[in-house]
Design a protein around this motif. Structure first.
Motif, PDB file in Angstrom:
ATOM      1  N   ASN A 109     -53.370 -28.185 -31.481  1.00 37.21           N
ATOM      2  CA  ASN A 109     -52.433 -27.961 -32.581  1.00 37.21           C
ATOM      3  C   ASN A 109     -51.648 -26.650 -32.406  1.00 37.21           C
ATOM      4  O   ASN A 109     -50.992 -26.188 -33.323  1.00 37.21           O
ATOM      5  N   ASN A 110     -51.784 -26.024 -31.216  1.00 39.59           N
ATOM      6  CA  ASN A 110     -51.086 -24.758 -30.935  1.00 39.59           C
ATOM      7  C   ASN A 110     -50.137 -24.951 -29.757  1.00 39.59           C
ATOM      8  O   ASN A 110     -50.336 -25.838 -28.929  1.00 39.59           O
ATOM      9  N   GLN A 111     -49.117 -24.107 -29.703  1.00 37.82           N
ATOM     10  CA  GLN A 111     -48.178 -24.193 -28.582  1.00 37.82           C
ATOM     11  C   GLN A 111     -48.500 -23.098 -27.557  1.00 37.82           C
ATOM     12  O   GLN A 111     -48.274 -21.916 -27.806  1.00 37.82           O
ATOM     13  N   PHE A 112     -49.045 -23.514 -26.414  1.00 45.28           N
ATOM     14  CA  PHE A 112     -49.372 -22.579 -25.323  1.00 45.28           C
ATOM     15  C   PHE A 112     -48.201 -22.559 -24.349  1.00 45.28           C
ATOM     16  O   PHE A 112     -47.797 -23.613 -23.847  1.00 45.28           O
ATOM     17  N   SER A 113     -47.644 -21.375 -24.096  1.00 45.45           N
ATOM     18  CA  SER A 113     -46.484 -21.297 -23.204  1.00 45.45           C
ATOM     19  C   SER A 113     -46.690 -20.205 -22.164  1.00 45.45           C
ATOM     20  O   SER A 113     -47.386 -19.224 -22.396  1.00 45.45           O
ATOM     21  N   VAL A 114     -46.022 -20.398 -21.028  1.00 43.00           N
ATOM     22  CA  VAL A 114     -46.012 -19.363 -19.991  1.00 43.00           C
ATOM     23  C   VAL A 114     -44.558 -19.121 -19.600  1.00 43.00           C
ATOM     24  O   VAL A 114     -43.773 -20.057 -19.510  1.00 43.00           O
ATOM     25  N   THR A 115     -44.216 -17.845 -19.414  1.00 41.42           N
ATOM     26  CA  THR A 115     -42.860 -17.539 -18.959  1.00 41.42           C
ATOM     27  C   THR A 115     -42.945 -16.424 -17.928  1.00 41.42           C
ATOM     28  O   THR A 115     -43.999 -15.799 -17.779  1.00 41.42           O
ATOM     29  N   HIS A 116     -41.850 -16.195 -17.213  1.00 48.50           N
ATOM     30  CA  HIS A 116     -41.860 -15.086 -16.245  1.00 48.50           C
ATOM     31  C   HIS A 116     -40.528 -14.346 -16.320  1.00 48.50           C
ATOM     32  O   HIS A 116     -39.563 -14.809 -16.919  1.00 48.50           O
ATOM     33  N   GLN A 117     -40.545 -13.136 -15.710  1.00 51.00           N
ATOM     34  CA  GLN A 117     -39.342 -12.289 -15.679  1.00 51.00           C
ATOM     35  C   GLN A 117     -38.765 -12.097 -17.090  1.00 51.00           C
ATOM     36  O   GLN A 117     -37.572 -12.238 -17.311  1.00 51.00           O
ATOM     37  N   LEU A 118     -39.642 -11.798 -18.049  1.00 48.66           N
ATOM     38  CA  LEU A 118     -39.214 -11.562 -19.435  1.00 48.66           C
ATOM     39  C   LEU A 118     -38.657 -10.138 -19.517  1.00 48.66           C
ATOM     40  O   LEU A 118     -39.414  -9.169 -19.425  1.00 48.66           O
ATOM     41  N   ARG A 119     -37.362 -10.032 -19.689  1.00 47.98           N
ATOM     42  CA  ARG A 119     -36.736  -8.712 -19.718  1.00 47.98           C
ATOM     43  C   ARG A 119     -36.929  -8.098 -21.100  1.00 47.98           C
ATOM     44  O   ARG A 119     -36.457  -8.655 -22.100  1.00 47.98           O
ATOM     45  N   VAL A 120     -37.650  -6.980 -21.166  1.00 46.02           N
ATOM     46  CA  VAL A 120     -37.866  -6.320 -22.462  1.00 46.02           C
ATOM     47  C   VAL A 120     -37.110  -5.000 -22.430  1.00 46.02           C
ATOM     48  O   VAL A 120     -37.383  -4.116 -21.619  1.00 46.02           O
ATOM     49  N   LYS A 121     -36.149  -4.895 -23.325  1.00 38.56           N
ATOM     50  CA  LYS A 121     -35.252  -3.735 -23.291  1.00 38.56           C
ATOM     51  C   LYS A 121     -35.878  -2.554 -24.038  1.00 38.56           C
ATOM     52  O   LYS A 121     -36.406  -2.700 -25.137  1.00 38.56           O
ATOM     53  N   ALA A 122     -35.817  -1.402 -23.398  1.00 36.61           N
ATOM     54  CA  ALA A 122     -36.290  -0.154 -24.018  1.00 36.61           C
ATOM     55  C   ALA A 122     -35.586   0.932 -23.231  1.00 36.61           C
ATOM     56  O   ALA A 122     -34.708   0.627 -22.425  1.00 36.61           O
ATOM     57  N   GLU A 123     -35.988   2.208 -23.426  1.00 40.22           N
ATOM     58  CA  GLU A 123     -35.298   3.218 -22.633  1.00 40.22           C
ATOM     59  C   GLU A 123     -35.519   2.932 -21.143  1.00 40.22           C
ATOM     60  O   GLU A 123     -34.639   3.072 -20.329  1.00 40.22           O
ATOM     61  N   HIS A 124     -36.747   2.482 -20.847  1.00 42.57           N
ATOM     62  CA  HIS A 124     -37.003   1.971 -19.498  1.00 42.57           C
ATOM     63  C   HIS A 124     -37.200   0.480 -19.623  1.00 42.57           C
ATOM     64  O   HIS A 124     -38.289   0.022 -19.954  1.00 42.57           O
ATOM     65  N   THR A 125     -36.152  -0.264 -19.399  1.00 41.32           N
ATOM     66  CA  THR A 125     -36.250  -1.721 -19.510  1.00 41.32           C
ATOM     67  C   THR A 125     -37.145  -2.229 -18.382  1.00 41.32           C
ATOM     68  O   THR A 125     -37.038  -1.781 -17.247  1.00 41.32           O
ATOM     69  N   ARG A 126     -38.056  -3.143 -18.715  1.00 34.86           N
ATOM     70  CA  ARG A 126     -38.987  -3.661 -17.697  1.00 34.86           C
ATOM     71  C   ARG A 126     -39.039  -5.182 -17.756  1.00 34.86           C
ATOM     72  O   ARG A 126     -38.780  -5.769 -18.807  1.00 34.86           O
ATOM     73  N   LYS A 127     -39.451  -5.781 -16.626  1.00 33.13           N
ATOM     74  CA  LYS A 127     -39.600  -7.238 -16.563  1.00 33.13           C
ATOM     75  C   LYS A 127     -40.972  -7.573 -15.989  1.00 33.13           C
ATOM     76  O   LYS A 127     -41.137  -7.630 -14.768  1.00 33.13           O
ATOM     77  N   PRO A 128     -41.973  -7.779 -16.841  1.00 36.52           N
ATOM     78  CA  PRO A 128     -43.298  -8.148 -16.315  1.00 36.52           C
ATOM     79  C   PRO A 128     -43.215  -9.501 -15.597  1.00 36.52           C
ATOM     80  O   PRO A 128     -42.355 -10.308 -15.902  1.00 36.52           O
ATOM     81  N   ASP A 129     -44.150  -9.705 -14.654  1.00 32.97           N
ATOM     82  CA  ASP A 129     -44.106 -10.937 -13.862  1.00 32.97           C
ATOM     83  C   ASP A 129     -44.308 -12.183 -14.719  1.00 32.97           C
ATOM     84  O   ASP A 129     -43.485 -13.084 -14.715  1.00 32.97           O
ATOM     85  N   VAL A 130     -45.450 -12.257 -15.428  1.00 39.11           N
ATOM     86  CA  VAL A 130     -45.774 -13.480 -16.181  1.00 39.11           C
ATOM     87  C   VAL A 130     -46.327 -13.071 -17.549  1.00 39.11           C
ATOM     88  O   VAL A 130     -47.113 -12.124 -17.638  1.00 39.11           O
TER      89      VAL A 130
END
Length: 1004
Positions: A109-130
């Motif tokens: 009954n839950n939605q399990f998802s996987v994503t990659h290269q999620l760009r998170v903007k901050a003073e140092h913007t980073r993109k974790p692998d998964v």
């Protein structure tokens, strides 16, 4: 988009395995639709749908809840929300309604998802692998890097996770744990954990290794298979409050396995008991906490047996009771009740009410025979189960709770002939319900191995030869005294406490401790045979240390005071201590016993100070106390002068097995009494398998060092090594670089060299290491040179070495002049530029210079980008190109050196760009941020005003960076100033300016 090896070996297979487990894949192109901007991390539509579906509420209420959840910025608060502790007003309801964000009972009954290269903007913007999402909430970050070094937990992957936690904090507000993998090894650790606490989930229970195609598939299934992930979130994460702050902890596989076996047994109802052996130092108290948590909250299970159970945790010692009660309370378990008196115990268990979690000592059941009415609804967890059956206590306990369920826990194995413990807690034919032995804990890095070394055998005392030894040792006593002792019978204590023997041992302890434990800040326990011996050891040790300090030129009184502070004695008081004695020796000892006695409060303070690096005492001298349940990672050596055996021996030596920093590779028992010579006999009442590696002979390590040295020597064999000066050594290093030739051979050499160095460190100052010292210096310093050559980066090996050998290597570097070759210079150092002059350089020297300059520039560029990404970001591509040029066969070494020089000049020019612009460095840095949002002419003026805002004590008084209210007000002022200047990105600009200010103006 070009993909590197990490993508092929780790990232892509990780995503494929997760898809096969039922995770939906969200491609990077879908991020924008799911998020309210690049600086947000929740997947809005997933979370809103889940809130509606799980709770049956309308969209408006779900969207309002989403808005509220998006503002939670505390990890512990998020765990409560995930576990269902969140309520708010919803349409059509008068009162607040509990809203669940996860349906634990129905994983589907839950939605399990996987994503990659999620760009998170901050003073140092980073993109974790998964990133792993459940119902739109990011719960796990996976970093894929190759290769991982499981032994010393080093590697870019760990550094990367730390970097993300620091730079894109928002992604970690709701995070439960993180994973690093190189495509084979999978290691996990709770949010905020340092790399030493990352571990492998080795046992895929209830499956077996053979059920998986490879290690990656196994590791990911163990941690992320949907129903297991929900179980981990629901029951196996705690926040433990300690004196130094709150620590987040997640279970290890043996805790998960044992607790689930207990819960299954309770639900099945077939057997009403079970025995769990988890070796000392592997987190047994925490296993009991997780068991209580799952039995009480059972979020993933609906079962009649778990409706509202009572839990009783029993110990058989006051200090263990305090330790376990402390852990339960510190971990925030629902209402644990520590029971302080027999009356309280009976009031609670006979109240007829259910739902208690009670913590008591077993002694409070003394003489209790009347059964309680609802005993079948009690689950009893008994710590150190084998000891609680003694003196009819077990019978009283079972008489009072005849139908309860009993689970026995033990930190040492159960003896072969201990029928009682197996009968009372075991199931016939089962042995242990769950076993996690000494070797398991060492293999997992949960504890360090314990080695022993026997000191001079003429100090050992063999009970069989006690009379002969007595005659030799006590020859100088007068006849009356001799006969008096012989009449009452010569005892082992008489020999052990012989003043000459104690004086020699004190000298040996101090000499060994100075060379072995002290250089790295570790500490020691001395175990004496009885309370009188504690005093004798204290006096002898103080005297030896004071003599040493005086020899160094310290005033006698000061030397004595310093020496005295270095050790503390911990023992119990005795009525005899205050009685006067006619025997002057006895009277003197009694006086000393009163002087050195520490009451409960003083003992607590001494133990705390012992646990702190750098503080006195360095030694705790004990005879019975602190040999069990005393958990102190800083203790790396135990000087044993008491004939212990069986359970007492296993308990005592385990004081040295706790994991500390990377420099503590093992615990060491220095044996003065001769226990280690008769180890089999001392542990004969246990199954040999259960105790085979409880203590290992230091000779094993000496053999391992020889083998590790041979492996390195084999690789060095073709090389002629005779040089003693800088030029000769440099030529040898260059020749060896050629011999290694490929990166694969370099990594193989590096692994073998590190193994050799680690064993050398562990054994040092053992005389056996001296044969290998010359090779060690050559190899350790070559690692610095080789890392620059093959990896174009600075080697950090020196930082991890023990103080004992770091100093030796530093001296060698200086003495041979090699430091000029391997030490990196900073771009601001005038000597930095000398390397670029090609005049009179051979091809070999040009190569060394080009590689060194590139390594230095890599460090410079990383530091600069970290400091001011908007200003220096453009250099990251230039650095990548330079690294590529170094590999190119088309270019000569002088051309490569020229390219490095051009990059260095451009960075220096950028460092001075603010001067040309007529701005301060701070204003210029802010201008670069503004230029990212606009090309308007207003920029310079606004940048100067924004710098003023954060540097003027009126608008930004000292300490503004620690006050949330002040920071918020400063951000609002930035927003209105940017708005007046005609800028439109009014959400991002204040955030980025604040991040820059925190780095450059905070703390000034």
């Amino acid at each position: 988009m070009s993909h590197g090896p990490e993508w092929h070996f780790a990232e892509r297979p990780t995503i494929e395995h997760l898809k096969a487990m039922g995770y939906g894949f969200v491609a990077p192109v879908g991020h924008a639709i799911l998020r309210d901007g690049e600086n947000q991390v929740l997947f809005c539509s997933h979370l809103v749908d889940a809130l509606m579906g799980i709770n049956g509420i309308d969209r408006t209420s779900a969207e309002a809840a989403y808005g509220e959840l998006a503002t939670i910025s505390d990890n512990e608060a998020w765990l409560k929300v995930l576990r269902g502790d969140y309520a708010r007003k919803v349409t059509g309801q008068e009162t607040r309604q509990t809203l669940r964000v996860i349906d634990f009972l129905n994983p589907a009954n839950n939605q399990f998802s996987v994503t990659h290269q999620l760009r998170v903007k901050a003073e140092h913007t980073r993109k974790p692998d998964v990133v792993i999402y459940v119902n739109g909430i990011p719960l796990v970050v996976i970093e894929a890097k190759s290769p991982l070094n499981v032994k010393d937990k080093t590697g870019e992957a760990f550094e990367q996770i730390k970097q993300y936690e620091q730079d894109i904090q928002r992604l970690f507000f709701s995070n439960v744990f993180n994973i690093v993998t190189d495509g084979a090894l999978v290691l996990y650790g709770a949010t905020g954990s340092s790399s030493k606490y990352f571990a492998e989930w080795r046992d895929p229970w209830p499956k077996v290794e053979a059920d998986f195609p490879d290690a990656l598939a196994k590791g990911l299934w163990c941690l992320l298979e949907p129903s297991r992930l929900l179980d981990l979130i629901a029951h196996y994460v705690v926040f433990e409050k300690t004196e130094t702050g709150t620590i987040k902890k997640i279970c290890r596989y043996q805790q998960f396995r044992a607790v689930n076996r207990i819960v299954e047994r309770v639900i099945e109802g077939k057997h009403r008991q079970g025995l769990i052996w988890h070796t000392q130092g592997s987190g047994k108290s925490l296993t009991m906490v997780f068991a209580a948590l799952k039995l009480k909250t059972h979020r993933t299970i609906q079962s009649e047996a778990l409706t509202n159970p009572n839990i009783l945790v029993l110990t058989d010692r006051i200090d263990l009771h305090a330790q376990i009660s402390g852990t339960f309370v510190a971990c925030g378990l629902p209402n644990p009740t520590p029971i302080e008196s027999i009356k309280d115990l009976h009031a609670l268990i006979r109240s007829g009410k259910d739902g208690h979690t009670a913590l008591s000592t077993i002694f409070k059941f003394q003489d209790s025979k009347e059964a309680i009415a609802n005993s079948e609804n009690w689950i009893v967890m008994v710590d150190e189960a084998h000891r609680t059956q003694e003196k009819d206590l077990g019978a009283y306990l079972r008489g009072t709770l005849p139908h309860a369920r009993f689970f026995g826990f033990t930190g040492t194995p159960v003896k072969k002939d201990d029928k009682n413990t197996y009968e009372n807690f075991g199931v016939p034919g089962e042995g242990y319900l769950d076993k996690y032995g000494i070797d398991d804990a060492v293999a997992d890095g949960a504890t360090v191995p314990i080695y022993y070394t026997g000191r001079k055998t003429d100090w050992h005392i063999d009970e069989a030869k006690i009379d002969i030894l007595f005659d030799t040792w006590f020859a100088e006593l007068d006849d009356d005294k001799l006969n008096e002792i012989k009449k009452r019978g010569v005892q082992i204590e008489d020999l052990v406490k012989h003043p000459r023997r104690i004086a020699l041992i004190a000298y040996d302890i101090w000499t060994h401790f100075k060379a072995y434990a002290r250089p790295d800040g570790f500490k020691a326990q001395i175990v004496a045979i009885d309370r009188e011996a504690v005093i004798l050891h204290k006096q002898a040790l103080t005297k030896v240390i004071a003599e040493d300090l005086k020899a160094d030129g310290m005033e006698p009184a000061e030397a004595l005071a310093r020496a005295d502070a270095m050790s503390a004695c911990v023992y119990s008081i005795n009525q005899e201590d205050s009685k006067p004695s006619e025997d002057p020796h006895k009277q003197a000892i009694r006086n000393e016993l009163k002087t050195h006695y520490l009451d409960a409060e003083a003992e607590k303070l001494a133990k705390k100070a012992f646990g702190r690096k750098g503080d006195n005492p360095q030694f705790l001298i004990v005879c019975d106390k602190l040999l069990t349940g005393f958990d102190c990672p800083i203790e790396s050596v135990m000087y044993l002068d008491k004939p212990l055996k069986e359970h007492g021996l296993l308990q005592a030596i385990a004081r040295t097995n706790r994991v500390s920093d990377a420099k503590k590779r093992n615990g060491l028992i220095v044996d003065y009494i001769g226990v280690s010579g008769h180890l089999e006999e001392a542990l004969s009442s246990y199954r040999a398998d259960d105790v085979k590696n409880a203590m290992r002979d230091l000779d094993d390590l000496r053999n391992q060092l020889r083998a590790a040295h041979s492996a390195v020597a084999a690789l060095l064999k073709p090389l002629k090594r005779t040089a003693t000066d800088k030029d000769g050594l440099k030529a040898e290093y260059d020749a060896f670089v050629k011999l290694l030739s490929s990166e694969d051979k370099w990594f193989d050499f590096k692994a073998k060299a590190r193994g050799f160095i680690a064993l050398y460190e562990t054994l040092s100052p053992d005389p056996n290491v001296l044969d290998f010292t010359t090779d060690l210096k050559w190899v350790a310093n070559f690692l610095l040179y080789g890392t620059q050559h093959f990896e174009k980066r600075q080697a950090f090996d020196q930082m991890n070495y023990s103080e004992k050998i770091r100093e030796m290597l530093e001296k060698h570097l200086e003495a041979t002049g090699l430091s000029v070759t391997v030490k990196l210079r900073h771009i601001t150092d005038p000597e930095f530029w000398e390397d670029f002059d090609p005049a009179d350089k051979t091809d070999e020297e040009l190569m060394t210079a080009a590689i060194r300059k590139t390594t230095e520039l890599r460090k410079t560029v990383t530091e600069r980008i970290d400091d001011s990404p908007h200003q220096y970001g453009k250099f990251s591509e230039r650095l990548r190109q330079l690294l590529e040029k170094l590999e190119s066969a088309q270019l000569s070494w002088s051309e490569k050196l020229k390219a490095a020089e051009e990059l260095a000049k451009d960075i220096t020019a950028e460092d001075a760009a603010h001067v040309e612009a007529g701005l301060s460095p701070g204003a210029y840095g802010i201008l670069q941020i503004l230029n990212g949002f606009t090309s308007g002419l207003e920029g310079e003026d606004l940048a100067i005003r924004l710098e003023g805002l954060y540097t003027d004590p009126v608008t930004a008084p000292a300490g503004w960076w620690e006050k949330d209210g002040l920071r918020k007000s400063l951000r609002q002022q930035v927003r209105s100033m940017a708005h007046l200047a005609g800028l439109t990105q009014l959400k991002e600009i204040p955030e980025e300016v604040e991040a820059y200010a925190l780095k450059h103006f905070a703390g000034h």
